[in-house]
Motif scaffolding. Structure first.
Motif, short mmCIF file in Angstrom:
data_model
loop_
_atom_site.label_atom_id
_atom_site.label_comp_id
_atom_site.label_asym_id
_atom_site.label_seq_id
_atom_site.Cartn_x
_atom_site.Cartn_y
_atom_site.Cartn_z
N UNK A 100 -3.30 -72.84 12.85
CA UNK A 100 -3.32 -71.40 12.63
C UNK A 100 -3.08 -71.15 11.15
N UNK A 101 -3.75 -70.11 10.61
CA UNK A 101 -3.62 -69.74 9.21
C UNK A 101 -3.11 -68.30 9.15
N UNK A 102 -2.13 -68.08 8.27
CA UNK A 102 -1.52 -66.77 8.10
C UNK A 102 -1.58 -66.38 6.64
N UNK A 103 -1.89 -65.11 6.37
CA UNK A 103 -1.93 -64.60 5.00
C UNK A 103 -0.65 -63.81 4.75
N UNK A 104 -0.15 -63.91 3.52
CA UNK A 104 1.03 -63.15 3.12
C UNK A 104 0.85 -62.72 1.67
N UNK A 105 1.36 -61.55 1.36
CA UNK A 105 1.35 -61.05 -0.02
C UNK A 105 2.62 -60.22 -0.21
N UNK A 141 -1.36 -68.60 1.76
CA UNK A 141 -1.79 -68.93 3.11
C UNK A 141 -0.77 -69.91 3.67
N UNK A 142 -0.20 -69.56 4.81
CA UNK A 142 0.68 -70.49 5.52
C UNK A 142 -0.15 -71.13 6.62
N UNK A 143 -0.11 -72.45 6.68
CA UNK A 143 -0.87 -73.21 7.65
C UNK A 143 0.11 -73.78 8.67
N UNK A 144 -0.09 -73.41 9.91
CA UNK A 144 0.74 -73.94 11.00
C UNK A 144 -0.10 -74.99 11.73
N UNK A 145 0.38 -76.23 11.70
CA UNK A 145 -0.39 -77.36 12.22
C UNK A 145 0.38 -78.05 13.35
#
Length: 175
Positions: A97-102, A144-148
């Motif tokens: 899963x990929x998450x965007x943050x700013x 981008x946070x990548x949850x693997x």
């Protein structure tokens, strides 16, 4: 007279579509992550990219626009490519899963893949969420946070390029 009106209506419709298409374009942002050797299998873990500077402002400047002219910005594609080691595939992945943050904005999931088959190659296209991301890109920098979750032991570091494509709809020259 009817023929003339019909011709003018077709011309106007075609012209509006053509002009509208000139205000839509794609921007691409790239980043890289490294999946470290020795991570536990079947347990999710996170990797965060260094801050990514968006190419949106450069693209808009080339089109005589600025960031305030963005009306809509959505992710069109997220693709991952293994850079090294050569001949490595994404067969070690179970879920991603990929998450965007700013700065000042809540984190949001933008892309995902579940139950990734062992037959996957060294390129992986993720399913993208239909989200409005204009405010994240307007910040100029985002992460981008990548949850693997892996289902195989990783014996060596794996370097991965993340390629994000965004579809921009902007008001250029008042259109």
């Amino acid at each position: 007279m009817r023929t003339l009106l019909l011709t003018l209506a077709c011309f106007a419709l075609f012209s509006c579509d053509k002009v509208d298409e000139l205000t839509r374009f794609t921007i691409s942002d790239d980043s890289e992550i490294t999946v470290k050797a020795g991570v536990a299998t079947l347990l999710p873990f996170d990797i965060t990219t260094p801050p990514i500077t968006s190419n949106a402002e450069t693209e808009l400047t080339m089109r005589n626009g600025n960031m305030d002219m963005i009306e809509s910005l959505k992710m069109e594609e997220m693709r991952l490519n293994i850079l090294s080691p050569q001949n490595r595939t994404f067969d070690f992945l179970k879920d991603m899963e990929m998450f965007i943050a700013a700065d000042g904005l809540p984190e949001r999931r933008v892309a995902f893949a579940f139950d990734i088959p062992d037959t996957v190659t060294n390129v992986l296209r993720l399913n993208v969420e239909d989200l409005e991301l204009e405010e994240y890109i307007k910040k100029g920098k985002y992460t981008i946070r990548v949850k693997i979750t892996t289902d195989k032991v990783i014996n060596e570091d794996i370097k991965v390029r993340i390629q994000s494509k965004y579809r921009v709809d902007a008001k250029i020259l008042g259109v």
